[in-house]
Motif scaffolding. Structure first.
Motif, PDB file in Angstrom:
ATOM      1  N   ALA A  31       4.342   6.043   2.240  1.00 24.52           N
ATOM      2  CA  ALA A  31       2.971   5.575   2.068  1.00 24.52           C
ATOM      3  C   ALA A  31       2.260   5.586   3.414  1.00 24.52           C
ATOM      4  CB  ALA A  31       2.968   4.164   1.481  1.00 24.52           C
ATOM      5  N   THR A  32       0.961   5.559   3.337  1.00 30.03           N
ATOM      6  CA  THR A  32       0.115   5.467   4.513  1.00 30.03           C
ATOM      7  C   THR A  32      -0.909   4.376   4.221  1.00 30.03           C
ATOM      8  OG1 THR A  32      -1.269   6.758   6.022  1.00 30.03           O
ATOM      9  CG2 THR A  32      -1.444   7.292   3.698  1.00 30.03           C
ATOM     10  N   GLY A  33      -1.793   4.098   5.138  1.00 28.99           N
ATOM     11  CA  GLY A  33      -2.754   3.040   4.886  1.00 28.99           C
ATOM     12  C   GLY A  33      -4.064   3.259   5.591  1.00 28.99           C
ATOM     13  N   HIS A  34      -5.056   2.539   5.123  1.00 26.34           N
ATOM     14  CA  HIS A  34      -6.379   2.571   5.732  1.00 26.34           C
ATOM     15  C   HIS A  34      -6.858   1.123   5.846  1.00 26.34           C
ATOM     16  CE1 HIS A  34     -10.344   3.901   6.835  1.00 26.34           C
ATOM     17  NE2 HIS A  34     -10.815   3.045   5.953  1.00 26.34           N
ATOM     18  N   ARG A  63      -7.818  12.749  -3.039  1.00 29.05           N
ATOM     19  CA  ARG A  63      -7.580  11.351  -3.404  1.00 29.05           C
ATOM     20  C   ARG A  63      -6.148  10.979  -3.073  1.00 29.05           C
ATOM     21  NH1 ARG A  63      -4.763  10.058  -8.096  1.00 29.05           N
ATOM     22  NH2 ARG A  63      -4.181  11.852  -9.361  1.00 29.05           N
ATOM     23  N   GLN A  64      -5.945   9.663  -2.968  1.00 32.11           N
ATOM     24  CA  GLN A  64      -4.610   9.088  -2.816  1.00 32.11           C
ATOM     25  C   GLN A  64      -4.532   7.881  -3.731  1.00 32.11           C
ATOM     26  OE1 GLN A  64      -4.965   8.947   1.683  1.00 32.11           O
ATOM     27  NE2 GLN A  64      -2.743   9.039   1.411  1.00 32.11           N
ATOM     28  N   GLU A  65      -3.401   7.714  -4.391  1.00 36.72           N
ATOM     29  CA  GLU A  65      -3.213   6.560  -5.258  1.00 36.72           C
ATOM     30  C   GLU A  65      -3.125   5.292  -4.420  1.00 36.72           C
ATOM     31  OE1 GLU A  65      -0.076   7.103  -8.211  1.00 36.72           O
ATOM     32  OE2 GLU A  65      -0.293   9.266  -7.883  1.00 36.72           O
ATOM     33  N   VAL A  66      -3.773   4.220  -4.895  1.00 33.93           N
ATOM     34  CA  VAL A  66      -3.723   2.927  -4.217  1.00 33.93           C
ATOM     35  C   VAL A  66      -2.491   2.180  -4.716  1.00 33.93           C
ATOM     36  CG1 VAL A  66      -4.900   0.719  -3.857  1.00 33.93           C
ATOM     37  CG2 VAL A  66      -6.232   2.836  -3.964  1.00 33.93           C
ATOM     38  N   LEU A  67      -1.632   1.795  -3.769  1.00 37.70           N
ATOM     39  CA  LEU A  67      -0.392   1.096  -4.108  1.00 37.70           C
ATOM     40  C   LEU A  67      -0.494  -0.418  -3.954  1.00 37.70           C
ATOM     41  CD1 LEU A  67       2.150   3.471  -2.324  1.00 37.70           C
ATOM     42  CD2 LEU A  67       1.462   3.479  -4.739  1.00 37.70           C
ATOM     43  N   ALA A  68      -1.241  -0.854  -2.938  1.00 41.94           N
ATOM     44  CA  ALA A  68      -1.316  -2.292  -2.658  1.00 41.94           C
ATOM     45  C   ALA A  68      -2.504  -2.567  -1.741  1.00 41.94           C
ATOM     46  CB  ALA A  68      -0.035  -2.768  -1.979  1.00 41.94           C
ATOM     47  N   CYS A  81      -8.470  -5.874   5.476  1.00 44.22           N
ATOM     48  CA  CYS A  81      -7.648  -5.447   4.355  1.00 44.22           C
ATOM     49  C   CYS A  81      -7.052  -4.070   4.667  1.00 44.22           C
ATOM     50  CB  CYS A  81      -8.499  -5.369   3.085  1.00 44.22           C
ATOM     51  SG  CYS A  81      -7.592  -4.774   1.646  1.00 44.22           S
ATOM     52  N   ARG A  82      -5.753  -3.951   4.477  1.00 37.67           N
ATOM     53  CA  ARG A  82      -5.101  -2.647   4.611  1.00 37.67           C
ATOM     54  C   ARG A  82      -4.857  -2.121   3.207  1.00 37.67           C
ATOM     55  NH1 ARG A  82       0.321  -0.504   4.864  1.00 37.67           N
ATOM     56  NH2 ARG A  82       0.313   1.413   6.103  1.00 37.67           N
ATOM     57  N   ILE A  83      -5.495  -0.990   2.908  1.00 37.03           N
ATOM     58  CA  ILE A  83      -5.305  -0.336   1.616  1.00 37.03           C
ATOM     59  C   ILE A  83      -4.082   0.567   1.766  1.00 37.03           C
ATOM     60  CG2 ILE A  83      -6.335   1.147  -0.132  1.00 37.03           C
ATOM     61  CD1 ILE A  83      -9.098   0.337   1.066  1.00 37.03           C
ATOM     62  N   VAL A  84      -3.013   0.239   1.048  1.00 32.19           N
ATOM     63  CA  VAL A  84      -1.778   1.019   1.112  1.00 32.19           C
ATOM     64  C   VAL A  84      -1.915   2.173   0.122  1.00 32.19           C
ATOM     65  CG1 VAL A  84       0.731   0.979   0.870  1.00 32.19           C
ATOM     66  CG2 VAL A  84      -0.486  -1.056   1.713  1.00 32.19           C
ATOM     67  N   LEU A  85      -1.728   3.408   0.643  1.00 25.30           N
ATOM     68  CA  LEU A  85      -1.974   4.612  -0.132  1.00 25.30           C
ATOM     69  C   LEU A  85      -0.713   5.457  -0.255  1.00 25.30           C
ATOM     70  CD1 LEU A  85      -5.279   5.465   1.724  1.00 25.30           C
ATOM     71  CD2 LEU A  85      -5.090   4.554  -0.607  1.00 25.30           C
ATOM     72  N   ALA A  86      -0.508   6.006  -1.443  1.00 24.56           N
ATOM     73  CA  ALA A  86       0.656   6.862  -1.694  1.00 24.56           C
ATOM     74  C   ALA A  86       0.492   8.209  -1.013  1.00 24.56           C
ATOM     75  CB  ALA A  86       0.836   7.061  -3.198  1.00 24.56           C
ATOM     76  N   LYS A  87       1.610   8.785  -0.662  1.00 26.42           N
ATOM     77  CA  LYS A  87       1.643  10.180  -0.267  1.00 26.42           C
ATOM     78  C   LYS A  87       2.114  10.936  -1.503  1.00 26.42           C
ATOM     79  CE  LYS A  87       2.985   9.770   4.584  1.00 26.42           C
ATOM     80  NZ  LYS A  87       4.070  10.092   5.499  1.00 26.42           N
ATOM     81  N   PRO A  88       1.791  12.148  -1.724  1.00 23.51           N
ATOM     82  CA  PRO A  88       0.990  13.041  -0.901  1.00 23.51           C
ATOM     83  C   PRO A  88      -0.496  12.907  -1.216  1.00 23.51           C
ATOM     84  CG  PRO A  88       1.786  14.257  -2.783  1.00 23.51           C
ATOM     85  CD  PRO A  88       2.345  12.846  -2.899  1.00 23.51           C
ATOM     86  N   LEU A  89      -1.290  13.577  -0.408  1.00 22.53           N
ATOM     87  CA  LEU A  89      -2.716  13.719  -0.650  1.00 22.53           C
ATOM     88  C   LEU A  89      -2.896  14.684  -1.817  1.00 22.53           C
ATOM     89  CD1 LEU A  89      -5.523  13.000   0.554  1.00 22.53           C
ATOM     90  CD2 LEU A  89      -5.346  15.099   1.899  1.00 22.53           C
TER      91      LEU A  89
END
Length: 139
Positions: A31-34, A63-68, A81-89
């Motif tokens: 995962a990655t985050g923003h 798009r990236q799926e939002v995990l948390a 807030c850190r939006i945790v995003l799934a890989k891959p893009l």
């Protein structure tokens, strides 16, 4: 009301889908985050299948799926807030979007579709051509 909702955000400092994909691929883990200043109030709907759609050069392209949604405290003591995003893009069909600040909610029915299977890795069209085709509803 829909069971889920998406976010849309400008991808500043990135010139293309491939540029963003390289950046995300270079991060470790699954995962990655923003980090963003405001926490989405529609958290339950967002975490029920939502994605963050990236606007690159005036066009939604990925798009990236939002995990948390995690609390994030920067060195300045301000809660964010850190939006945790799934890989891959995931590459989407192009959809023009005007500039805005921060992020916005995006209803599922207004979200561009994922690029059809087999076309995800096609070379990108020049941004101006892609924008013109999207404006005409052809791409």
């Amino acid at each position: 009301m829909s069971e889920y909702i998406h976010l849309v955000k400008l991808c500043v400092g990135v010139d293309s889908f491939d540029d963003l994909d390289r950046h995300i691929s270079a991060t470790s883990g699954d995962a990655t985050g923003h980090v963003t200043r405001m926490r989405p109030k529609q958290e339950t709907q967002l975490l029920n299948g939502g994605s963050l759609y990236w606007v690159i050069k005036g066009v939604i392209q990925a798009r990236q799926e939002v995990l948390a949604l995690d609390e994030y405290n920067g060195g300045d003591g301000i809660k964010r807030c850190r939006i945790v995003l799934a890989k891959p893009l995931i590459r989407t069909q192009n959809a023009p979007r005007r500039a805005f600040q921060g992020w916005r909610y995006l209803k599922p029915e207004d979200a561009p579709a994922d690029m059809p299977k087999g076309r995800e890795h096609e070379d990108e069209l020049p941004a101006e051509l892609a924008q013109t085709l999207a404006d005409l509803g052809l791409f």
